[in-house]
Design a protein around this motif. Structure first.
Motif, PDB file in Angstrom:
ATOM      1  N   VAL A 114       0.826  -1.193  -0.002  1.00 28.73           N
ATOM      2  CA  VAL A 114       0.125   0.028  -0.037  1.00 28.73           C
ATOM      3  C   VAL A 114       0.747   1.294  -0.134  1.00 28.73           C
ATOM      4  O   VAL A 114       0.495   2.110  -0.786  1.00 28.73           O
ATOM      5  CB  VAL A 114      -0.828   0.137   1.294  1.00 28.73           C
ATOM      6  CG1 VAL A 114      -1.734   1.355   1.278  1.00 28.73           C
ATOM      7  CG2 VAL A 114      -1.875  -1.181   1.247  1.00 28.73           C
ATOM      8  N   SER A 175      -6.789  -3.586   7.520  1.00 26.76           N
ATOM      9  CA  SER A 175      -8.209  -3.038   6.987  1.00 26.76           C
ATOM     10  C   SER A 175      -8.191  -1.356   6.739  1.00 26.76           C
ATOM     11  O   SER A 175      -8.571  -0.837   5.702  1.00 26.76           O
ATOM     12  CB  SER A 175      -9.424  -3.334   7.611  1.00 26.76           C
ATOM     13  OG  SER A 175      -9.475  -4.742   7.680  1.00 26.76           O
ATOM     14  N   VAL A 178      -5.791  -0.145   3.840  1.00 22.74           N
ATOM     15  CA  VAL A 178      -6.232  -0.460   2.832  1.00 22.74           C
ATOM     16  C   VAL A 178      -7.512   0.597   2.448  1.00 22.74           C
ATOM     17  O   VAL A 178      -7.545   1.192   1.256  1.00 22.74           O
ATOM     18  CB  VAL A 178      -6.705  -1.821   2.284  1.00 22.74           C
ATOM     19  CG1 VAL A 178      -7.614  -2.042   0.985  1.00 22.74           C
ATOM     20  CG2 VAL A 178      -5.739  -2.712   2.374  1.00 22.74           C
ATOM     21  N   ILE A 179      -8.289   0.996   3.379  1.00 25.33           N
ATOM     22  CA  ILE A 179      -9.381   1.783   3.359  1.00 25.33           C
ATOM     23  C   ILE A 179      -8.954   3.217   2.969  1.00 25.33           C
ATOM     24  O   ILE A 179      -9.523   3.867   2.294  1.00 25.33           O
ATOM     25  CB  ILE A 179     -10.437   1.790   4.455  1.00 25.33           C
ATOM     26  CG1 ILE A 179     -11.069   0.539   4.459  1.00 25.33           C
ATOM     27  CG2 ILE A 179     -11.277   2.742   4.454  1.00 25.33           C
ATOM     28  CD1 ILE A 179     -11.994   0.093   5.776  1.00 25.33           C
ATOM     29  N   THR A 181      -6.189   4.222   1.975  1.00 31.10           N
ATOM     30  CA  THR A 181      -5.016   4.432   0.828  1.00 31.10           C
ATOM     31  C   THR A 181      -5.858   5.173  -0.468  1.00 31.10           C
ATOM     32  O   THR A 181      -5.080   5.975  -1.015  1.00 31.10           O
ATOM     33  CB  THR A 181      -4.264   3.262   0.361  1.00 31.10           C
ATOM     34  OG1 THR A 181      -3.554   3.609  -0.540  1.00 31.10           O
ATOM     35  CG2 THR A 181      -5.276   2.364  -0.266  1.00 31.10           C
ATOM     36  N   GLY A 182      -6.996   4.592  -0.752  1.00 27.96           N
ATOM     37  CA  GLY A 182      -7.569   5.153  -1.919  1.00 27.96           C
ATOM     38  C   GLY A 182      -7.165   4.914  -3.263  1.00 27.96           C
ATOM     39  O   GLY A 182      -7.426   5.267  -4.326  1.00 27.96           O
ATOM     40  N   ASP A 183      -6.109   3.697  -3.252  1.00 27.92           N
ATOM     41  CA  ASP A 183      -5.486   3.323  -4.420  1.00 27.92           C
ATOM     42  C   ASP A 183      -6.137   1.873  -4.680  1.00 27.92           C
ATOM     43  O   ASP A 183      -6.040   0.944  -3.895  1.00 27.92           O
ATOM     44  CB  ASP A 183      -4.059   3.207  -4.040  1.00 27.92           C
ATOM     45  CG  ASP A 183      -3.160   2.605  -5.238  1.00 27.92           C
ATOM     46  OD1 ASP A 183      -4.079   2.284  -6.326  1.00 27.92           O
ATOM     47  OD2 ASP A 183      -2.117   2.693  -5.404  1.00 27.92           O
ATOM     48  N   SER A 184      -7.058   1.866  -5.879  1.00 30.67           N
ATOM     49  CA  SER A 184      -7.690   0.497  -6.096  1.00 30.67           C
ATOM     50  C   SER A 184      -6.744  -0.570  -6.728  1.00 30.67           C
ATOM     51  O   SER A 184      -7.224  -1.742  -6.275  1.00 30.67           O
ATOM     52  CB  SER A 184      -8.621   0.861  -7.554  1.00 30.67           C
ATOM     53  OG  SER A 184      -8.143   1.404  -8.540  1.00 30.67           O
ATOM     54  N   ASP A 185      -5.557  -0.268  -7.228  1.00 29.49           N
ATOM     55  CA  ASP A 185      -4.549  -0.982  -7.669  1.00 29.49           C
ATOM     56  C   ASP A 185      -3.868  -1.674  -6.509  1.00 29.49           C
ATOM     57  O   ASP A 185      -3.742  -2.953  -6.360  1.00 29.49           O
ATOM     58  CB  ASP A 185      -3.573  -0.540  -8.661  1.00 29.49           C
ATOM     59  CG  ASP A 185      -2.594  -1.481  -9.151  1.00 29.49           C
ATOM     60  OD1 ASP A 185      -3.145  -2.505  -9.937  1.00 29.49           O
ATOM     61  OD2 ASP A 185      -1.321  -1.326  -8.615  1.00 29.49           O
ATOM     62  N   ALA A 187      -4.969  -1.962  -3.421  1.00 34.52           N
ATOM     63  CA  ALA A 187      -6.440  -2.884  -2.713  1.00 34.52           C
ATOM     64  C   ALA A 187      -6.351  -4.171  -3.588  1.00 34.52           C
ATOM     65  O   ALA A 187      -6.539  -5.302  -2.800  1.00 34.52           O
ATOM     66  CB  ALA A 187      -7.604  -1.993  -2.777  1.00 34.52           C
ATOM     67  N   ARG A 188      -6.202  -4.096  -5.050  1.00 22.87           N
ATOM     68  CA  ARG A 188      -6.439  -5.313  -5.633  1.00 22.87           C
ATOM     69  C   ARG A 188      -5.126  -6.471  -5.279  1.00 22.87           C
ATOM     70  O   ARG A 188      -5.371  -7.634  -5.149  1.00 22.87           O
ATOM     71  CB  ARG A 188      -6.584  -5.168  -7.133  1.00 22.87           C
ATOM     72  CG  ARG A 188      -6.430  -6.350  -7.875  1.00 22.87           C
ATOM     73  CD  ARG A 188      -6.557  -5.905  -9.560  1.00 22.87           C
ATOM     74  NE  ARG A 188      -5.360  -5.252  -9.651  1.00 22.87           N
ATOM     75  CZ  ARG A 188      -4.140  -5.934  -9.789  1.00 22.87           C
ATOM     76  NH1 ARG A 188      -4.201  -7.293  -9.647  1.00 22.87           N
ATOM     77  NH2 ARG A 188      -2.891  -5.252 -10.026  1.00 22.87           N
ATOM     78  N   ARG A 189      -4.115  -5.710  -5.413  1.00 22.68           N
ATOM     79  CA  ARG A 189      -2.848  -6.584  -4.906  1.00 22.68           C
ATOM     80  C   ARG A 189      -3.045  -7.118  -3.505  1.00 22.68           C
ATOM     81  O   ARG A 189      -2.410  -8.111  -3.191  1.00 22.68           O
ATOM     82  CB  ARG A 189      -1.634  -5.514  -5.120  1.00 22.68           C
ATOM     83  CG  ARG A 189      -1.314  -5.410  -6.703  1.00 22.68           C
ATOM     84  CD  ARG A 189      -0.056  -4.388  -6.702  1.00 22.68           C
ATOM     85  NE  ARG A 189       0.903  -5.174  -6.001  1.00 22.68           N
ATOM     86  CZ  ARG A 189       2.187  -4.290  -5.539  1.00 22.68           C
ATOM     87  NH1 ARG A 189       2.407  -3.039  -5.588  1.00 22.68           N
ATOM     88  NH2 ARG A 189       3.096  -5.082  -5.106  1.00 22.68           N
TER      89      ARG A 189
END
Length: 344
Positions: A114, A175, A178-179, A181-185, A187-189
Motif C-alpha cells: 500500500v 483494513s 487499505v481503506i 489509501t484510496g488506491d484501487s490497484d 487494494a487489488r494486490r
C-alpha cells in the motif's frame, strides 16, 4: 492398517503427486503434451538427449515448473504443520495460522504494497516477501509472550486466545490501511496476496520453500511418538516419559517458523492445513508416523491442482488460489462439523 499398508499408501500418494505435477505442467494458455513435459524435464536433468522445442522448454522449465514445485511445497508444509498443531492442541479446528502468523505477515506485506516502500534494501515482490516474513515473526513473538504462563508454560487454550487477539489487531490495521489509501490497484494486490498465490514464485524461491517443507516434514516425523502420546492428554504423555513443555514449545515455534516462510512467499492459503490432516486420518488412522508424511503428500497434490484450476478457470485472468481451496475445503469442513456433532 497392516504393516505393508502405510508403505503402499505412501507409494500411491507419491505416484499421484508426480503424475499431478506432470499433468499440471502441461495445462495452461499454451497446452504442452505430457510426453513433451517429461522430455523437457529429463533433458534439463541431463538424463539423456531429448528433442524439445525452445517454446516448450521455456514454458515448462522456466515458467511452470517453479510454480508447480512451489505449490506442492507450500501445500505439503501447510498440511504437515496443521496435522501437528491439531494433535498438539487436541483441537480439530487448529491450522497453521493458529499463532497469528498469516495476520502478522499481512501487516508487513500490506504495508509494503500500500505504501510502496522498500524493505531491508529490497523492492517489489522481494520487499513484500521479506516484510511478510518479519511481520509473521513479530506476531509469533507477541502471541507467545501473551500465551506464556508464569512458569514458562504454554497452554493450548492461552495460545488460541492470544492468536485470536493478535489476529484481530492485525486485521484492523490492514483494513484501515487499505481503506485510507484510496488506491484501487494496491487494494487489488492486497486482496490477491491475502487470498494466496504462487504466481510470483521463481526458481530461487521455489527451491527454498521446497527445502523448508522437506526438512520440516522430516523433522516433524521424528516427533511422531511424542505426538501419539499427546493424543491421550498431557498427564498420559508425561507418564510415557514425554517432556511435555519442551516438546510443545519446540513444535509450536517450529511449525510457526515454517508457516511464516510459506506465507511470506505464497500469502495466506486457507483450508489446506485444516482439512488435509482430517482426510488422512480418515484414510490411514491416527498414527503420526503415517499421518505426517501422508498429509505432506496429499497437501502437495491438493495445492498443485488448486493452483492449476486457479490459473485455468478464467481465460486471461487468475483466480486467487485461496478461493479454490475454500471452495474445495468448506464443504468438507461443514461435513466434518456435522459428523462431529452426530458423534457427540
Amino acid at each position: 492398517m497392516a504393516p505393508a499398508a502405510p508403505v503402499l499408501a505412501g507409494l500411491i500418494a507419491t505416484a499421484l503427486l508426480v503424475a499431478s505435477m506432470a499433468v499440471a505442467l502441461g495445462i495452461g494458455s499454451v497446452a504442452v503434451p505430457v510426453g513433451d513435459v517429461l522430455a523437457v524435464v529429463l533433458r534439463r536433468l541431463h538424463l539423456g538427449a531429448h528433442d524439445v522445442t525452445p517454446l516448450a522448454d521455456q514454458i515448462v522449465w522456466q515458467l511452470r515448473l517453479p510454480r508447480v514445485l512451489g505449490a506442492a511445497a507450500v501445500g505439503a508444509g501447510l498440511a504437515v504443520c496443521g496435522a501437528v498443531l491439531q494433535s498438539l492442541t487436541r483441537n480439530d479446528l487448529a491450522d497453521p495460522y493458529l499463532l497469528g502468523i498469516s495476520s502478522g505477515a499481512a501487516v508487513g506485506a500490506v504495508t509494503v504494497i500500500v505504501l510502496g516502500v522498500s524493505f531491508a534494501g529490497l523492492a517489489g515482490s522481494a520487499a513484500v516477501t521479506a516484510a511478510g516474513f518479519v511481520g509473521a515473526l513479530g506476531s509469533l513473538a507477541l502471541v507467545l509472550a501473551l500465551a506464556t504462563g508464569r512458569r514458562a508454560s504454554l497452554s493450548p487454550t492461552r495460545v488460541v486466545l492470544a492468536g485470536i487477539a493478535v489476529a484481530q489487531v492485525c486485521a484492523a490495521y490492514t483494513s484501515l490501511l487499505v481503506i485510507t489509501t484510496g488506491d484501487s490497484d494496491a487494494a487489488r494486490r492486497v486482496l490477491t496476496w491475502t487470498l494466496g498465490s504462487v504466481a510470483g514464485l521463481r526458481w530461487g524461491s521455489a527451491v527454498f520453500v521446497a527445502v523448508v517443507a522437506l526438512v520440516a516434514t522430516v523433522v516433524l516425523v521424528a516427533f511422531a511418538d511424542e505426538l501419539d502420546a499427546f493424543a491421550f492428554g498431557e498427564a498420559s504423555a508425561r507418564s510415557l516419559g514425554v517432556a511435555v513443555g519442551r516438546v510443545r514449545w519446540t513444535l509450536m515455534v517450529g511449525t510457526a517458523l515454517v508457516t511464516a516462510c510459506l506465507v511470506a512467499h505464497a500469502g495466506a492459503i486457507g483450508f489446506v492445513g485444516l482439512v488435509v490432516p482430517h482426510v488422512v486420518r480418515l484414510l490411514t488412522g491416527p498414527r503420526h508416523r503415517v499421518v505426517l508424511p501422508m498429509s505432506a503428500l496429499l497437501g502437495a497434490v491438493l495445492l498443485v491442482w488448486a493452483d492449476t484450476l486457479a490459473r485455468s478457470l478464467v481465460d486471461g485472468q487468475e483466480v486467487p488460489i485461496g478461493v479454490v481451496t475454500a471452495v474445495v475445503g468448506a464443504p468438507f469442513f461443514a461435513w466434518l462439523l456435522r459428523r462431529s456433532g452426530e458423534d457427540g
